[in-house]
Design an enzyme around this catalytic site. Structure first.
Site, PDB file in Angstrom:
ATOM      1  N   SER A  94       0.838  -1.286  -0.078  1.00  0.00           N
ATOM      2  CA  SER A  94       0.040  -0.004   0.007  1.00  0.00           C
ATOM      3  C   SER A  94       0.870   1.294   0.086  1.00  0.00           C
ATOM      4  CB  SER A  94      -0.892   0.036   1.236  1.00  0.00           C
ATOM      5  OG  SER A  94      -1.735  -1.024   1.180  1.00  0.00           O
ATOM      6  N   LYS A 169      -6.702   1.662  -3.801  1.00  0.00           N
ATOM      7  CA  LYS A 169      -6.320   1.184  -2.535  1.00  0.00           C
ATOM      8  C   LYS A 169      -6.706   2.389  -1.453  1.00  0.00           C
ATOM      9  CE  LYS A 169      -4.428  -1.395   1.037  1.00  0.00           C
ATOM     10  NZ  LYS A 169      -5.209  -2.632   1.620  1.00  0.00           N
ATOM     11  N   LYS A 237      -0.422   4.798   8.383  1.00  0.00           N
ATOM     12  CA  LYS A 237       0.397   5.220   7.102  1.00  0.00           C
ATOM     13  C   LYS A 237      -0.386   5.251   6.092  1.00  0.00           C
ATOM     14  CE  LYS A 237       1.782   1.924   4.860  1.00  0.00           C
ATOM     15  NZ  LYS A 237       1.410   1.270   3.601  1.00  0.00           N
TER      16      LYS A 237
END
Length: 297
Positions: A94, A169, A237
């Site tokens: 990701s 994503k 994150k």
């Protein structure tokens, strides 16, 4: 055909095992030697980044962040040092769309294909081989990965050019993590009002409030089970990537911005290694109540 697999964490280890179980010849690498040794005991070969670049036709990476991906691929002893034209790299981490596009451009100069293919489904999906795989890149490279994607997931879709998988994503992470925060807020309210949160969950799951997020996370909250399938740190994150990407595009994201600050508070209070069901702990602290139930699903 040999496949390189770099990154044997919560997601990567079960994904690599599924490839081995399907008969894929695998060369693996990770800083965690215990994880590497386990895969070797199951039939994989261990290799350095450069050895993987040399030996493997397809290289898969699933790593904690974009900086690590860049270092693994393009660092002093990175995979790209030994890659030759016609090979294919697929990053399932990701990361930001910009980071994916950088990988695509650098590898294209070497005649090497690149697909950004982040996944959704968490550790359970990785173990079951039921991940949703969202992709960006060239169609011929996407097509070349179909056999592998069929082992790792239930669905794979080419969204568009390089970076499109990473954008998808980010959108996924907005929906998932805000969904968890919403479930958290609702169950804290129910608990404070004296209702059993597990009964509340069972009552609403079949209605319009029902969702995969509700089904996955409400029972974990009620059982006080914050053993990570998807750590708050990783999602923190991801949400930071969402906010930064949105700023670059001049897209206001007020709810996501607030979610990032909620995760910042959880970081300060030491919850980064909890499952993201642990987001509930932020709302519990505000209300002075703990969501819990003796009822099991």
């Amino acid at each position: 055909m040999k496949v390189g697999f770099i990154g044997l964490g919560i997601m990567g280890r079960p994904m690599a095992k599924n490839l081995l179980n399907a008969g894929v010849e695998l060369v693996v690498s990770d800083l965690n030697t215990e994880a590497v040794n386990e895969l070797v005991s199951l039939g994989a070969e261990a290799g350095t980044y450069e050895q993987i670049g040399q030996k493997c036709d397809i290289i898969l990476t699933i790593l904690p962040n974009g900086k690590i991906v860049q270092d693994v691929l393009f660092g002093e002893s990175g995979v790209s040092k030994t890659l030759t034209a016609g090979k294919l790299v697929c990053d399932m981490s990701s990361v930001t769309p910009t980071e994916s596009k950088t990988c695509y451009s650098k590898l294209k100069e070497l005649g090497v294909g690149f697909v950004d293919a982040p996944v959704s489904g968490g550790e359970p999906g990785a173990i079951a081989g039921s991940l949703a795989i969202m992709c960006g890149g060239d169609e011929k490279d996407f097509d070349a990965l179909q056999e592998i994607f069929g082992i790792l997931g239930n669905s794979s879709l080419l969204i568009g050019p390089s970076g499109s998988g990473s954008v998808t994503k980010l959108a996924n992470q907005i929906i998932v993590n805000l969904g968890i925060a919403t479930v958290s807020e609702a169950l804290v309210l129910a608990t404070k009002a004296g209702a059993d949160p597990m009964k509340v969950y069972k009552a609403i799951r079949g209605g319009l409030a029902g969702s995969a997020v509700l089904d996955a996370k409400a029972p974990m909250m009620c059982a006080r089970n914050f053993v990570p399938g998807g750590k708050i740190s990783i999602n923190h994150k991801d949400i930071k990537n969402v906010v930064n990407t949105a700023h670059d595009l001049d897209v206001p994201l007020p709810l996501t911005a607030e979610l990032f600050e909620i995760m910042q508070a959880l970081k300060v209070s030491g919850h980064m290694n909890d499952d993201h069901a642990g987001i509930v702990q932020y709302f519990e602290q505000l209300a002075g109540v703990e969501v819990k139930s003796d009822i099991t699903e």
